[in-house]
Design an enzyme around this catalytic site. Structure first.
Site, PDB file in Angstrom:
ATOM      1  N   GLU A   1      -6.952   4.972   7.681  1.00  0.00           N
ATOM      2  CA  GLU A   1      -6.704   6.389   7.371  1.00  0.00           C
ATOM      3  C   GLU A   1      -7.916   7.005   6.676  1.00  0.00           C
ATOM      4  O   GLU A   1      -8.206   8.193   6.851  1.00  0.00           O
ATOM      5  CB  GLU A   1      -5.427   6.522   6.521  1.00  0.00           C
TER       6      GLU A   1
ATOM      7  N   GLY B   1       2.772  -1.112   4.244  1.00  0.00           N
ATOM      8  CA  GLY B   1       2.809   0.303   3.875  1.00  0.00           C
ATOM      9  C   GLY B   1       4.233   0.723   3.569  1.00  0.00           C
ATOM     10  O   GLY B   1       4.775   0.440   2.498  1.00  0.00           O
ATOM     11  N   GLY B   2       4.856   1.388   4.524  1.00  0.00           N
ATOM     12  CA  GLY B   2       6.190   1.970   4.353  1.00  0.00           C
ATOM     13  C   GLY B   2       7.202   1.081   3.641  1.00  0.00           C
ATOM     14  O   GLY B   2       7.894   1.533   2.720  1.00  0.00           O
TER      15      GLY B   2
ATOM     16  N   GLY C   1       2.335   2.588  10.716  1.00  0.00           N
ATOM     17  CA  GLY C   1       3.276   3.687  10.523  1.00  0.00           C
ATOM     18  C   GLY C   1       3.949   4.150  11.811  1.00  0.00           C
ATOM     19  O   GLY C   1       4.588   5.193  11.849  1.00  0.00           O
TER      20      GLY C   1
ATOM     21  N   GLU D   1      -5.625  -4.618  10.672  1.00  0.00           N
ATOM     22  CA  GLU D   1      -4.602  -3.587  10.851  1.00  0.00           C
ATOM     23  C   GLU D   1      -4.875  -2.812  12.136  1.00  0.00           C
ATOM     24  O   GLU D   1      -5.679  -1.873  12.128  1.00  0.00           O
ATOM     25  CB  GLU D   1      -4.620  -2.615   9.665  1.00  0.00           C
TER      26      GLU D   1
ATOM     27  N   SER E   1       3.304  -1.876  10.235  1.00  0.00           N
ATOM     28  CA  SER E   1       4.755  -1.928  10.427  1.00  0.00           C
ATOM     29  C   SER E   1       5.371  -3.289  10.098  1.00  0.00           C
ATOM     30  O   SER E   1       6.302  -3.729  10.763  1.00  0.00           O
ATOM     31  CB  SER E   1       5.121  -1.496  11.854  1.00  0.00           C
TER      32      SER E   1
ATOM     33  N   ASN F   1       0.860  -1.191   0.000  1.00  0.00           N
ATOM     34  CA  ASN F   1       0.000   0.000   0.000  1.00  0.00           C
ATOM     35  C   ASN F   1       0.892   1.236   0.000  1.00  0.00           C
ATOM     36  O   ASN F   1       1.482   1.578   1.019  1.00  0.00           O
ATOM     37  CB  ASN F   1      -0.899  -0.038   1.247  1.00  0.00           C
ATOM     38  N   TRP F   2       0.933   1.882  -1.154  1.00  0.00           N
ATOM     39  CA  TRP F   2       1.834   3.044  -1.288  1.00  0.00           C
ATOM     40  C   TRP F   2       1.288   4.312  -0.647  1.00  0.00           C
ATOM     41  O   TRP F   2       1.988   5.310  -0.575  1.00  0.00           O
ATOM     42  CB  TRP F   2       2.110   3.304  -2.773  1.00  0.00           C
ATOM     43  N   LYS F   3       0.008   4.307  -0.278  1.00  0.00           N
ATOM     44  CA  LYS F   3      -0.606   5.511   0.288  1.00  0.00           C
ATOM     45  C   LYS F   3      -0.369   6.698  -0.662  1.00  0.00           C
ATOM     46  O   LYS F   3      -0.364   6.498  -1.876  1.00  0.00           O
ATOM     47  CB  LYS F   3      -0.061   5.775   1.689  1.00  0.00           C
TER      48      LYS F   3
ATOM     49  N   HIS G   1      -9.650   1.470   4.707  1.00  0.00           N
ATOM     50  CA  HIS G   1      -8.374   1.632   5.416  1.00  0.00           C
ATOM     51  C   HIS G   1      -8.579   2.597   6.587  1.00  0.00           C
ATOM     52  O   HIS G   1      -9.349   3.556   6.474  1.00  0.00           O
ATOM     53  CB  HIS G   1      -7.305   2.171   4.464  1.00  0.00           C
TER      54      HIS G   1
HETATM   55  P1  PGA Z   1       2.736   0.493   7.569  1.00  0.00           P
HETATM   56  O1  PGA Z   1       1.279   0.682   6.925  1.00  0.00           O
HETATM   57  O2  PGA Z   1       3.284  -0.819   7.070  1.00  0.00           O
HETATM   58  O3  PGA Z   1       3.521   1.672   7.074  1.00  0.00           O
HETATM   59  O4  PGA Z   1       2.555   0.484   9.056  1.00  0.00           O
HETATM   60  C1  PGA Z   1       0.391  -0.390   6.792  1.00  0.00           C
HETATM   61  C2  PGA Z   1      -0.925   0.078   6.207  1.00  0.00           C
HETATM   62  O5  PGA Z   1      -1.401   1.159   6.577  1.00  0.00           O
HETATM   63  O6  PGA Z   1      -1.516  -0.596   5.345  1.00  0.00           O
END
Ligand code: PGA
Length: 248
Positions: free
Chosen positions: A96, A233-234, A172, A166, A212, A9-11, A94
Site C-alpha cells: 500500500e 491485516g483485517g 484485503g 504478500e 487474507s 498490521n492494523w493499517k 508494504h
Molecule cells: P489482509 O492484509 O490480511 O487484510 O489481507 C494483509 C496486509 O496487508 O498486511
C-alpha cells in the site's frame, strides 16, 4: 534459529481509545508461547500500546518510518522517535505504501539499513500484483525486490530481518494464495537469500506470508515448510480472531 512470528498490521484503523480497548481484551486471552507476536499500530497509538503491552510479551511495531534521524521532513516520523517509545519492529515497503505513497526499492533499502543500525527489526514486504502473476513474472520480481531491499546489508544484519511475502492480489480481497503458491514464493525468497548471502544466512531469515490470513486458513498456511509466520491485516483487528491465528 528461526521463530514463528505472527504480526498484526492494523493499517489506518483504530483510535487510541479503540487501541486500548483491544489491548485490554487481548491481554485477557493471550498466552505467551514460542510464537512471537506483535501489533503494528498507527503512530499515534504506539505510546499507549507500549504502556498496555509492557511485560505482556506482546511486541510493538510501526508501519513506516523515515530513514533520516531528523530534519525538515514535514509529516514524517524518525527512528529515534520510535526507539524512545520502545518500538521493536517496523514494516517497510508494504504494497500500500509502494502503491499510494511512492515507496520504492531504494527507500525500502534506506529504511531497512537505518532500522537495523538502530536495533529495530524491519519486516520487508515484497509481492507481485495480479498482472505480474498472470504473466508469470512473480519469481523474478520478488527475487529482485529482495535483492534491492538488502543491497549493502551485511549477512549478520540480513539474518535479523523478517521478509513478508504478500501477493498484492490477495491483500484485503478475501482471495488467499493457496498454501502451495505461498510456500513456493517463500522458497523463491530463501533461494534468493542463499544466492546473495549463503545457506546459513538464508536459513536464519524469518519469512511470513500475508494476504487474507484468517483463523480458517491460518493452520494450513502456517504449517507449510517455508512459511515461518503471517502478516495479518483485517483479522488482527479483533482480539479473538487474532488470537486464534496465533494459536494455529
Ligand atoms: P489482509 O492484509 O490480511 O487484510 O489481507 C494483509 C496486509 O496487508 O498486511
Amino acid at each position: 534459529m528461526r521463530y514463528p512470528f505472527v504480526a498484526g498490521n492494523w493499517k489506518m484503523y483504530k483510535t487510541t481509545a479503540e487501541a486500548k480497548a483491544f489491548a485490554k481484551e487481548f491481554k485477557k486471552i493471550y498466552v505467551p508461547s514460542d510464537v512471537r507476536v506483535a501489533i503494528f499500530a498507527p503512530f499515534t497509538q504506539l505510546a499507549a500500546l507500549a504502556e498496555e503491552f509492557r511485560g505482556s510479551g506482546i511486541g510493538l511495531g510501526a508501519q513506516n518510518v523515515h530513514y533520516e534521524k531528523e530534519g525538515a521532513y514535514t509529516g514524517e516520523i524518525s527512528i529515534p522517535m520510535l526507539t524512545e517509545i520502545g518500538v521493536e519492529y517496523c514494516i517497510v515497503g508494504h504494497s500500500e505504501r509502494r502503491q499510494y505513497f511512492n515507496e520504492t526499492d531504494e527507500t525500502v533499502n534506506l529504511k531497512a539499513k537505518a532500522l537495523l543500525a538502530a536495533g529495530i527489526t524491519p519486516i520487508i514486504c515484497v509481492g507481485e500484483d495480479l498482472y505480474q502473476r498472470e504473466h508469470n513474472y512473480q519469481d523474478k520480481l520478488v527475487a529482485e525486490q529482495v535483492a534491492n531491499a538488502l543491497a549493502g546489508i551485511s549477512p549478520e544484519d540480513a539474518a535479523k530481518t523478517v521478509i513478508a511475502y504478500e501477493p498484492i492480489w490477495a491483500i484485503g480481497t478475501g482471495r488467499t494464495a493457496t498454501p502451495i503458491q505461498a510456500n513456493q514464493m517463500c522458497e523463491v525468497i530463501r533461494r534468493e537469500l542463499t544466492k546473495i548471502y549463503d545457506e546459513e544466512t538464508a536459513d536464519r531469515v524469518v519469512i511470513q506470508y500475508g494476504g487474507s490470513v484468517k483463523p480458517e486458513n491460518a493452520t494450513e498456511i502456517l504449517n507449510m515448510e517455508e512459511i515461518d509466520g503471517a502478516l495479518v491485516g483485517g483479522a488482527s483487528l479483533e482480539p479473538l480472531k487474532f488470537n486464534e491465528i496465533i494459536n494455529f
